[in-house]
Design an enzyme around this catalytic site. Sequence first.
Site, short mmCIF file in Angstrom:
data_model
loop_
_atom_site.label_atom_id
_atom_site.label_comp_id
_atom_site.label_asym_id
_atom_site.label_seq_id
_atom_site.Cartn_x
_atom_site.Cartn_y
_atom_site.Cartn_z
N HIS A 60 3.06 14.49 0.28
CA HIS A 60 2.37 15.75 0.02
C HIS A 60 3.38 16.88 0.02
CE1 HIS A 60 -1.67 14.21 0.09
NE2 HIS A 60 -1.45 13.59 1.24
N HIS A 62 0.83 -1.21 0.00
CA HIS A 62 0.00 0.00 0.00
C HIS A 62 0.86 1.26 0.00
CE1 HIS A 62 -3.99 1.78 1.62
NE2 HIS A 62 -3.26 2.76 1.14
N ASP A 90 1.45 2.89 3.56
CA ASP A 90 0.54 3.99 3.19
C ASP A 90 1.35 5.26 2.89
OD1 ASP A 90 -1.77 5.27 2.49
OD2 ASP A 90 -2.61 5.37 4.51
#
Lengths: 309, 418
Positions: free
Chosen positions: B301, B53, B297
């Site tokens: 950003h 993931h 995960d």
Amino acid sequence: MGLKNKDLLGMKQLSAEEIMEILETAKTMKMVLTSGNKKTSHLQGKSVVTLFYENSTRTRLSFELASKYMGSASANISASGSSVSKGESLLDTVRTIDMMATDIVVMRHPQSGAPHFIAPYLNASVVNAGDGMNEHPTQALLDLFTMYERFDSFEGKNIAICGDLYHSRVVRSNTIGLTKLGAKVSVYGPRTMVPVGIEKMGARVASSVADAVKDADAVMGLRVQLERQHKSLFPSVAEYSSFYSITSDILALAKPEAFLMHPGPCNHGVELPTAVYNCDQSVINEQVTNGVAVRMAVLYMLMARRNSL
Amino acid sequence: MKILVTNCKVFNSDKTSLYIEDDKFVNPFEIDDTVVVKDMKGNMVFPGFVDLHCHLREPGFEYKETIKTGTMSAAKGGYTSVCSMPNTFPVCDNASVVHGIMKKAKEAGFCRVYPVGACSKGEAGKELSEMGLMKEAGIVAVTDDGKCIATAELLRKVMEYSSDFGLLVMDHCEDASLSDGSMNESDTSTSIGLRGIPSVAEDIIIARDIIMSEYLGIPIHICHVSTKNGVRMIREAKKRGVKVTTETCPHYFTLNDENCVNYDSNFKMYPPLRENEDVNAIIEGLADGTIDCIATDHAPHHEDEKTIEFALANNGIVGLETAFPLGYTYLVKTNRITLNQLIDAMVYNPSSILKLGRGSLEVGADADFTVMDLDNEFVFDKSKMLCKSKNTPYDGYKLFGKTILTVMGGRITYEELC
């Protein structure tokens, strides 16, 4: 004399001693304020900028008058909506203000933690004039000052705070301040407006408005923040006023010498009937005057710290 | 090319050296000038890690991360295989986007990239995506990650349809109607005035997914579990024989919601950081095997999306370069799980859940491995990360498990210069 930190971000960051020092200083400031000549020179040669991202009448005007009574240059900036939707980031905006040799930035912002986020980036001292649902420290200080004019000590006093607890920065700041000074806080509101774990902040969650107000030394109503309701948290104003309002019958359950407070603006007929707002026990208008005195004290003490460095 | 990795310990083996020719492990060969010899100074070789993931952001968000920078970061973290989530722009919901991702990954050459396709067109939660065509192009699973599969009706259709192609459904479990907040709902969110997301928002969807899986007899994978009740329900479902698998992430066993009190958006995730009792339940779930995998995960950003007001900041942190050291330091060195369990969670279980066939260090297998220094503490420095965005809460952490060397398909993809 002065405060420990550069900024006044919240009641969380103030010690009991600092709170009491602010209240004592506010006594002097209230004398200045109510004298014929409201001019002092405590902030002469200094600058204060208020930056409000939310509407305000009393907080903003009281900061502006407080700074002007003490001789500072002051300027006001309003911004509607969030900094992001405007295009300039919050950080860029406050850095711009900082670079104009500003000593104190008084900021109100709809996002919790916005002043905490910007403060480390600025040379100026940051005063939190309300951040989202987090804190409104100068409101709590003026509330404490209003009580202090009537109490010798906060120790063991019962304070009831009723209304929209979930969205209220006022209940958070007051609960923190009052419990630091030894008072007991009882809160009540519709269950949909009681935030999870508020008892861990030191408040007792009462079972009804009557239970909260019974034997209280001071009673505080909170504004139902209709503009902050993302979703419906109560069915109607009529229903709210039937079950959650501080009526005269409810107020009669408090101690005979108890007084009624409200941070304003008040939704008449919702959190309080108009007759209660105007009753002899109400000190709501005096709170406004005290707001100027307390903000003079805060600005003065922050500047004293800056001058001493 | 021939590589000899020597003077090493090999995980779960008596070997002290590994021989690689081209892309495979081979039997010992004679050493001559053409052989690249790597002296590992006694450090331990592990099979290359497999991340179920991560978000590589390309196409569409190259300002946050590209497939190249993301896979370089993966290699530095010891990964040789990663599964990329489909919430790109355009969304990875058709074969041409899948082809594009795989082509870029191959050109970059730092890590095997297994795309995960969207299960609904545009991740809009309405119509089924072209799962069959995407499977032919190379996807290994389907998900609407970033968003929960919107309705029980869609979940049923997605599970039934994807099962025709042997594709596992991975669900991001959060009831959107309860998720109007920016951190976990608790006395901490109340104290600092942030809107909370209650743990039940996650629990309700985990329950829904388990019930659906049990009813249909089709497997489901629960993404990044973070709650104690979520772990409990998955444990009970597995005992009943429900084909449910799950992963958690290092931040859910190393951090809690009290980390949010300074409004630092590097502690803002979705699902949010939970409370201490949840953290303990996650660790217990890893220890007893309820939680199959540790995934990253990895969610890059740009700093402009993080250096803002907490509630406005984007969710997520990068994680490829901290996953192993956090697992090793916080779980293995503290004796909460064994090193074998950590490698199960980071290699064998993810590989087996998605049938990737990774993890072998035997002769004939693809030469995918990493070498870790388990003995010397190091200070994690976010400025040295290879990923494009630096949104991590772990800057300055003292950790064990620094990567010395990573090799993927016989190619050196990361090497510590010391």
